[in-house]
Each structure stands twice: as structure tokens, then as C-alpha cells.
Design a protein around this motif. Sequence first.
Motif, PDB file in Angstrom:
ATOM      1  N   LEU A   3     -11.036  -3.725  -9.989  1.00  0.00           N
ATOM      2  CA  LEU A   3     -11.333  -4.917 -10.193  1.00  0.00           C
ATOM      3  C   LEU A   3     -12.351  -5.723  -9.034  1.00  0.00           C
ATOM      4  N   HIS A   4     -12.236  -4.979  -7.767  1.00  0.00           N
ATOM      5  CA  HIS A   4     -12.895  -5.267  -6.606  1.00  0.00           C
ATOM      6  C   HIS A   4     -12.646  -6.974  -6.403  1.00  0.00           C
ATOM      7  N   LEU A   5     -11.374  -7.344  -6.300  1.00  0.00           N
ATOM      8  CA  LEU A   5     -11.074  -8.653  -6.031  1.00  0.00           C
ATOM      9  C   LEU A   5     -11.444  -9.162  -4.498  1.00  0.00           C
ATOM     10  N   ASP A   6     -11.588 -10.284  -3.964  1.00  0.00           N
ATOM     11  CA  ASP A   6     -11.887 -10.774  -2.832  1.00  0.00           C
ATOM     12  C   ASP A   6     -11.198 -10.373  -1.500  1.00  0.00           C
ATOM     13  N   LYS A   7     -10.038  -9.760  -1.809  1.00  0.00           N
ATOM     14  CA  LYS A   7      -9.270  -9.527  -0.637  1.00  0.00           C
ATOM     15  C   LYS A   7      -8.532  -7.977  -1.018  1.00  0.00           C
ATOM     16  N   PRO A   8      -8.486  -7.434   0.005  1.00  0.00           N
ATOM     17  CA  PRO A   8      -7.482  -6.073  -0.404  1.00  0.00           C
ATOM     18  C   PRO A   8      -5.942  -6.309  -0.915  1.00  0.00           C
ATOM     19  N   LEU A   9      -5.690  -5.629  -1.867  1.00  0.00           N
ATOM     20  CA  LEU A   9      -4.347  -5.466  -2.582  1.00  0.00           C
ATOM     21  C   LEU A   9      -3.244  -4.637  -1.823  1.00  0.00           C
ATOM     22  N   VAL A  10      -2.070  -5.192  -1.699  1.00  0.00           N
ATOM     23  CA  VAL A  10      -0.892  -4.502  -1.536  1.00  0.00           C
ATOM     24  C   VAL A  10       0.054  -4.669  -2.811  1.00  0.00           C
ATOM     25  N   HIS A  11       0.160  -3.354  -3.443  1.00  0.00           N
ATOM     26  CA  HIS A  11       0.914  -3.198  -4.656  1.00  0.00           C
ATOM     27  C   HIS A  11       2.512  -3.049  -4.264  1.00  0.00           C
ATOM     28  N   VAL A  12       3.103  -3.903  -4.668  1.00  0.00           N
ATOM     29  CA  VAL A  12       4.737  -4.071  -4.469  1.00  0.00           C
ATOM     30  C   VAL A  12       5.323  -3.683  -5.640  1.00  0.00           C
ATOM     31  N   VAL A  13       6.126  -2.741  -5.237  1.00  0.00           N
ATOM     32  CA  VAL A  13       6.966  -2.241  -6.666  1.00  0.00           C
ATOM     33  C   VAL A  13       8.421  -1.920  -6.096  1.00  0.00           C
ATOM     34  N   ASP A  14       9.481  -2.380  -6.931  1.00  0.00           N
ATOM     35  CA  ASP A  14      10.761  -2.430  -6.836  1.00  0.00           C
ATOM     36  C   ASP A  14      11.095  -0.745  -6.864  1.00  0.00           C
ATOM     37  N   ARG A  15      12.526  -0.305  -6.704  1.00  0.00           N
ATOM     38  CA  ARG A  15      12.850   1.168  -6.721  1.00  0.00           C
ATOM     39  C   ARG A  15      12.319   2.129  -7.642  1.00  0.00           C
ATOM     40  N   GLU A  16      11.526   1.558  -8.740  1.00  0.00           N
ATOM     41  CA  GLU A  16      10.873   2.276  -9.985  1.00  0.00           C
ATOM     42  C   GLU A  16      10.002   3.253  -9.007  1.00  0.00           C
ATOM     43  N   ALA A  17       9.377   2.937  -7.878  1.00  0.00           N
ATOM     44  CA  ALA A  17       8.308   3.790  -7.201  1.00  0.00           C
ATOM     45  C   ALA A  17       8.920   4.563  -6.024  1.00  0.00           C
ATOM     46  N   ASP A  18      10.328   5.012  -6.278  1.00  0.00           N
ATOM     47  CA  ASP A  18      11.070   5.697  -5.291  1.00  0.00           C
ATOM     48  C   ASP A  18      10.815   7.137  -5.206  1.00  0.00           C
ATOM     49  N   SER A  19       9.519   7.697  -5.122  1.00  0.00           N
ATOM     50  CA  SER A  19       9.158   9.055  -5.290  1.00  0.00           C
ATOM     51  C   SER A  19       8.242   9.440  -4.047  1.00  0.00           C
ATOM     52  N   ALA A  20       8.741  10.275  -3.363  1.00  0.00           N
ATOM     53  CA  ALA A  20       7.707  10.883  -2.152  1.00  0.00           C
ATOM     54  C   ALA A  20       6.565  11.262  -2.912  1.00  0.00           C
ATOM     55  N   LYS A  21       6.718  12.340  -3.993  1.00  0.00           N
ATOM     56  CA  LYS A  21       5.655  12.821  -4.379  1.00  0.00           C
ATOM     57  C   LYS A  21       4.540  11.974  -4.928  1.00  0.00           C
ATOM     58  N   ASP A  22       4.821  10.796  -5.740  1.00  0.00           N
ATOM     59  CA  ASP A  22       4.024   9.766  -6.455  1.00  0.00           C
ATOM     60  C   ASP A  22       3.707   9.142  -5.680  1.00  0.00           C
ATOM     61  N   LEU A  23       4.361   8.810  -4.295  1.00  0.00           N
ATOM     62  CA  LEU A  23       3.700   7.938  -3.299  1.00  0.00           C
ATOM     63  C   LEU A  23       2.677   8.606  -2.608  1.00  0.00           C
ATOM     64  N   ARG A  24       2.523   9.846  -2.539  1.00  0.00           N
ATOM     65  CA  ARG A  24       1.556  10.443  -1.839  1.00  0.00           C
ATOM     66  C   ARG A  24       0.241  10.741  -2.811  1.00  0.00           C
ATOM     67  N   ARG A  25       0.391  10.317  -4.160  1.00  0.00           N
ATOM     68  CA  ARG A  25      -0.580  10.547  -5.052  1.00  0.00           C
ATOM     69  C   ARG A  25      -1.404   9.151  -4.825  1.00  0.00           C
ATOM     70  N   LEU A  26      -0.852   8.313  -4.334  1.00  0.00           N
ATOM     71  CA  LEU A  26      -1.697   6.938  -4.051  1.00  0.00           C
ATOM     72  C   LEU A  26      -2.704   6.742  -2.975  1.00  0.00           C
ATOM     73  N   GLY A  27      -2.529   7.698  -2.048  1.00  0.00           N
ATOM     74  CA  GLY A  27      -3.630   8.172  -1.164  1.00  0.00           C
ATOM     75  C   GLY A  27      -3.758   6.911   0.055  1.00  0.00           C
ATOM     76  N   SER A  28      -4.966   6.317  -0.066  1.00  0.00           N
ATOM     77  CA  SER A  28      -5.200   5.131   0.917  1.00  0.00           C
ATOM     78  C   SER A  28      -4.913   3.770   0.237  1.00  0.00           C
ATOM     79  N   VAL A  29      -4.479   3.918  -1.326  1.00  0.00           N
ATOM     80  CA  VAL A  29      -4.259   2.440  -1.661  1.00  0.00           C
ATOM     81  C   VAL A  29      -2.959   1.937  -1.042  1.00  0.00           C
TER      82      VAL A  29
END
Length: 426
Positions: free
Chosen positions: A177-203
Motif C-alpha cells: 500500500l506504500h503508506l507514509d510511514k513504515p509498518l510494524v505488524h503486531v500479531v498475538d500468539r497466532e504467529a508463534d512459528s519460527a519457520k513462518d517468522l523467517r518467511r517475513l524477511g525484512s518486514v
Amino acid sequence: MTLFEQHQLPCILESRLSKRYQTLIMEHMTVNSSNAPGVKSLRHHTQSWASTQATWRFYHNEDVTFPMLSGPMLGLARSGVKESQSRYVLMAYDWCHINFAKHHSKLDKTKMSHALDVGYELQASLLVDANTGAPIAPAGLNLLTSNGIYQCRSQELQPKQSHLDSLFDSIHWQEQLHLDKPLVHVVDREADSAKDLRRLGSVHWLTRTKKGSTFRHEGQFKTAEIISRTISPDLKGVISLRGKEGYLFVGETTVELHRKSEKLASAAPTCRFVMSLVTDDEGKELARWYLLSNVLDVDATEIATWYCHRWNIESWFKLLKSDGHQLEKWQQTTAESILKRLITASVATTLIFKLYSDSLDEANEFKGFLVKLSGRLTKRTKPVTQPSLLAGLWVFLQMCEVLDTYTMDEINAMRQIASSFFAQSV
């Protein structure tokens, strides 16, 4: 100047549809009772049945698509991010069950947690100001049905996905969406996966992990609970958590995103492990969070505060459900119509949150006026609430509509009729 002009609400619909959409948004600026789930009529004091028919025709118009309806919502998101004084903006994610077990006309319902929990599952993405925690606007709405997933960004029904796959699709789309400021994506324990967090790279991301989850720390695999024992948290100040104030203690270390059960071909990336503890005046523990984040250029206290801000998405859900629009009472018979109305209601609630966060003297005076009109009882410590603003604004919009529709002579004549009626009854 109308409410739409004041907030520079963009309208990308055709001109013959835009007025109806603006009216629909205003008609959703109200608190419904559980036995009045329909759209309340506003424009020119039309009958509720006529308003309901017009709404039905609007939502079933093939030109009214999810992306078109979402235009004003995303426009408010862009302007809100631009106005924010924070360096980052948070994108909070959560899932919400919409129970329609007693609605037998909805044939595309899906079973969620158990046999009686039947309806649709809403996955929402809400932009939140990183400094104040104030909600800015929704930037994504997905509705899971038995047939697939409806998304506000696409008119086509999407195939079913797991929570994580749907989450990562939303993250990658919102990054573009290229918003005016960088985003920090905040998720509860749903995203508690080392493998999937590595998928996000530099996000940029921030999530909470379970106490039993393992990571590589100081050359050994340890659980989050054991890692936290190596940290000595410091008192950072007072913080508001779910309407209560508590003392915030924060400490941090570094861990590798590598689970004991995994075999990696190369070294795992590192991230911050932040232990956050909130206690009351007597030292009783109110909350303990084990947080992971790859945002490196802010203090650990800010990371902990950001996660506290994530809870404001619950206030947004509450305004849609029990304290506002009574979402689980809506009578639309398909998930497609439900999502269209949900987008409309989301624009209305966004404007309410925008008004609620406005601290200018004129806005404070207007908010006090709306609370009086609402007839709501509020706490002395919290004289203004979002539901009271919704209820008061509806009364005010009706007042404005009356003044636009009737002359003062007609209003005074009806006032005389009302006075004589009450005089006879005393």
C-alpha cells in the motif's frame, strides 16, 4: 461543511451511487439495540422499510464491489497515517467469530470452534498510532465462509487458507500500500512459528510467543520461560492495560529463530526477545508477555508498549458487536452482503474513533454535547466513550435532518401538538 468534507472522505463510486453510500455510512453512525438490527433511516425521514429496500438494492448492485466500498476506508487510513506523529505505525491483527447459529437463512455459514459456534470468521487488520495507541482505520477485512474467503481488496471469492497463510497474504498486500510511514505488524500468539517468522524477511513484525516455545539462546535451546529467568526486568513506568493502570517492567535479550526440532542448512536469523511484566500497586501480576520482534532501532519499553496498544483492536470489535452495531443480529442472508455492510460500518466507526482521539477544544466541546444527546451514563473518570459518541451523533444527525426537512413554523406547530397532548395526560 459536512462530516465527509471535514475528514476529506474520498468517494470513488459512481455519482449515482455515492450519495446512497454516504447516507449508508451516516445511517451506521448509531448504536443499535439487539432487537433493531436493521439499517435506521435518515435521509428525508423515509420509512424504515423503504430505507431497507434501498439498502438491499445498493448491496446487490453489481457495480458495488468490495474494493469500491473499501476506497473511503483506505483513504481514511492513508490520511490517518500521514497525520500520525509516530515514526512507525502499527498494524494490529486479530480474528473474531461472528455467531449466526440461529440465522437459518444464511446458507454459507461455517463451523468454527464447535457445533453451536456457526457463522463467519472475521480477520481484521487495524492501523494503530504507535505513540498513543489510538485506532486509525481498518486496512483489511477478510470473512471466512463455508465456500471460501471474501476479502475487502478483491471481489472474487478466494479459496480457504490457514490462519497463518491468510495472515501473511494480508501482510504482503498491506506492505504494497506504500503508506507514509513504515509498518510494524503486531500479531498475538497466532504467529508463534519460527519457520513462518523467517518467511517475513525484512518486514517489521512483533508477536507474542508461548512460554513453552523453544529458541536458541546463548548456544543452547531453551524455552521462552527459561530464557525469561535470565533477564532482570527494570521498572519503566505506569501503563494502561484494558482500562486499568499497572506498573510496567521490561527486560530483553537476543535469540535465534531456530526451534530444537528443526534442521537448518544455514544460520537462523536473530531477533529481540522482550520480557514484559505488568503488576498492580500490591505487586500482583496482571500480565506477563514473552515478545519477539525484529525492530531494532527502538527501546524495549516501546516494544512492550506497542503490544499493549494491540489490545485496542478489541475495542473496535466491541463497537461492531455488543456495544455498537450488533453485528451478530444483522439479517443479510449471505456473507457477501454481510461484508459489504461491515465495510460501511467500519467507515462509520473509523470516523467515531477519529473524533474520539481529537483533543482540540472544539472537538472536546462537541463530544460533550454528543454524550448529553446520547442519554448514556458514563463514568466520571471516563466521561466520553465511543458508544456514547455513536449514539449521540445519530441523534444530532436526525436533528440536522429535521431542520433541513421542515420549516420552523412546521416544527413549532408539531411542538404545540405535543404540548397539548402532554397537557391532557397530566
